[in-house]
Write a protein that holds these residues in place. Structure first.
Motif: not given
Length: 261
Positions: A158-183
């Motif tokens: 919520d902090l990133i999507a709403e407070k920082f105004g990135i939006g749901y779609y971009s936030t999903g991509i961001l965390f998807g990339m983070i998880i991919a980097s962990l893999a």
């Protein structure tokens, strides 16, 4: 029977192996947790406080059922995960909406709470391995950690999507990339598997929440407009199908040889 064999017992892990199916259903569960909380509080008109009390009571019953198991049982385990996902979301929502706590403060508080849980878990058991959750005390630490990962993931998302105004779609991509980097770190860079697991577990929460919000929210808020009812039903059906598959295939069963002390 030898003395060694007599003193050793085979205990069954109470949580599943970390497989591809595990991450699929976990992502489904956290996505539904986001939309189900909104459905109950808003669409059914229960309100945030009543929804929180009801779901906390239902979760308590589910955890009693789960703790009565002495091995991993898909339906009881994943029922607890879905419900704790809903409650974790509601905990953060209550702090922000009812008590006026900022998302930044929630993120810091839940990070500290999760770190403290891990510290106490390790001090007590000398391990944080999810492959050796075969006692009630270890399982209690496990579920407490899970609750804080969901609350923390909700706050971060919520902090990133709403407070920082990135939006749901971009936030999903961001965390998807983070998880991919962990893999990538796990498979190629020798990232510690326990650290990698818990980081991925935390970040799948905001990823799932972003997916749920993107599907359910109306177009003016950056979503596809499916609504919380349709989105929740779709993911509930997918979870049920996956649990049935796991039950029939025994996917996730894991035995651990351990001393009975």
């Amino acid at each position: 029977m030898s003395a060694t064999a007599a003193n050793e017992t085979v205990l069954l892990n109470r949580v599943p192996k970390v497989t591809f199916d595990f991450w699929i259903i976990k992502l489904l569960a956290v996505t539904m947790g986001e939309t189900a909380a909104d459905y109950l509080a808003v669409n059914l008109g229960l309100g945030l406080t009543a929804t929180s009390l009801i779901m906390a009571a239902v979760l308590a019953v589910a955890l009693v059922l789960q703790f009565r198991q002495r091995r991993y049982v898909p339906w009881s385990y994943w029922l607890a995960v879905v419900l704790i996902s809903v409650v974790g979301t509601l905990v953060t929502d209550n702090l922000v909406d009812n008590l006026g706590v900022s998302l930044v403060t929630c993120t810091v508080v839940f990070t500290v709470a999760l770190a403290a849980t891990f510290a106490l878990w390790y001090a007590s058991e000398r391990t944080l391995s999810i492959h050796k959750v075969f006692t009630t005390r270890r399982e209690a630490f496990y579920w407490l950690a899970i609750l804080f990962t969901f609350a923390l993931g909700t706050a971060v998302g919520d902090l990133i999507a709403e407070k920082f105004g990135i939006g749901y779609y971009s936030t999903g991509i961001l965390f998807g990339m983070i998880i991919a980097s962990l893999a990538i770190g796990y498979w190629f860079l020798k990232l510690d598997p326990i650290l990698g697991f818990w980081l991925a577990y935390i970040f799948t929460r905001p990823l799932g929440a972003s997916i749920g919000d993107f599907l359910s929210q109306p177009g003016e808020y950056g979503g596809l407009g499916l609504g919380t009812t349709k989105t929740s039903i779709i993911f509930l059906l997918l979870i049920a199908i996956t649990v049935v598959y796991m039950t029939l295939s025994h996917d996730g069963d894991e035995a651990v040889a351990a001393q009975p002390n």
